[in-house]
Design a protein around this motif. Structure first.
Motif: not given
Ligand SMILES: Cc1cc2nc3c(=O)[nH]c(=O)nc-3n(C[C@H](O)[C@H](O)[C@H](O)COP(=O)(O)O)c2cc1C
Length: 245
Positions: A112-113, A115, A117, A119, A165-166, A168-169, A172
């Motif tokens: 994650s961007a 790091n 995290q 989520w 970014t959230d 995107y992460d 992943q």
């Protein structure tokens, strides 16, 4: 699917084989490399046979589904990438806690961007909750029949950059979850979430968080997970630009 009988198993299996440690077993079948990762909890010979038959179905696809040999042996991750598809009908089989743990750990390990995290994952296997979750979006019907579901939760982002970014992460983490499940022969089916208040209430998620997506999990009822020779995708050469657009 015909279970592999112990006498047909690709390596000697004993009746008293109870596996208590995570053990990685490899074997050559028809010059293809098959690998089986046993769960880290005791399982009996019947489940070993069932898992082997699932793996053989994945490793030795037949007919039109047949994959092309790479000339370098079959890579387990590559098989999972090619076999994953959205599965929306599931058998009644439950998913073991060990397998659910592995699948969620795959998401937990995702990059994650910075790091961050940003989520949280809510794992649900209660039938009433699953039935309720199937009503939070018009495309969530399959969740009712899933053995389990993972709700992917994001905090309310402080700004537009974090929102991007959230997401995107989370994508992943999602894909790691999908591949880990496929690797275990478990099908996955996305669902968006429309009714946020309802989803939050079902799951006990705080008001300042978004239930971004649901991933249904279960053993496929329609057809086993096998490498798909011709996925429904735009042509590879149209999508992949080499050196310049
Ligand atoms: C962000 C996202 C949201 C999705 N939402 C739903 C959904 O609400 N219901 C559903 O049945 N499938 C949903 N899907 C699954 C897609 O329709 C599916 O991945 C796509 O058609 C490609 O098929 P495949 O996954 O079998 O290759 C979603 C997929 C993604 C990535």
């Amino acid at each position: 699917m015909v279970p592999v009988q112990p006498e047909h198993a690709p390596f000697p299996l004993q009746r008293d084989h109870l596996v208590e440690e995570t053990l990685y077993v490899g074997h050559i079948i028809d010059e293809r490399y098959m690998s089986v990762t046993w769960p880290s909890m005791p399982i009996g010979i019947a489940e070993i046979s069932q898992r082997l038959s699932m793996w053989l179905a994945m490793r030795q696809p037949a007919g039109a589904e047949s994959d092309q040999p790479t000339g370098r042996g079959t890579v387990e991750t590559w098989d999972a990438i090619r076999a994953r598809r959205n599965v929306r009908s599931y058998t009644d089989d439950t998913i073991s806690d060990a397998d659910l743990d592995r699948i969620t750990e795959a998401g937990w390990r995702a990059p994650s961007a910075s790091n961050r995290q940003h989520w949280d994952f809510v794992v649900v296997s209660d039938r009433t909750q699953l039935a309720e979750l199937s009503t939070v979006w018009r495309g969530a019907g399959h969740i009712a029949g899933a053995a389990a579901a993972i709700a992917l939760v994001l905090p309310e982002p402080p700004d537009e950059r974090s929102r991007l970014t959230d997401r995107y992460d989370l994508g992943q983490a999602t894909y790691a979850i999908l591949l880990a499940a496929t690797d275990l022969g478990i099908g996955t089916g996305h669902s968006s979430v429309g009714e946020q208040d309802k989803a939050r209430a079902i799951l006990g998620v705080p008001d300042d968080h978004l239930v971004a997506y649901l991933i249904g999990l279960g053993y496929p009822a329609d057809r086993p997970l096998q490498p798909i020779a011709k996925p429904d995708r735009r042509p590879l050469d149209e999508v992949v630009h080499r050196g310049h657009w």
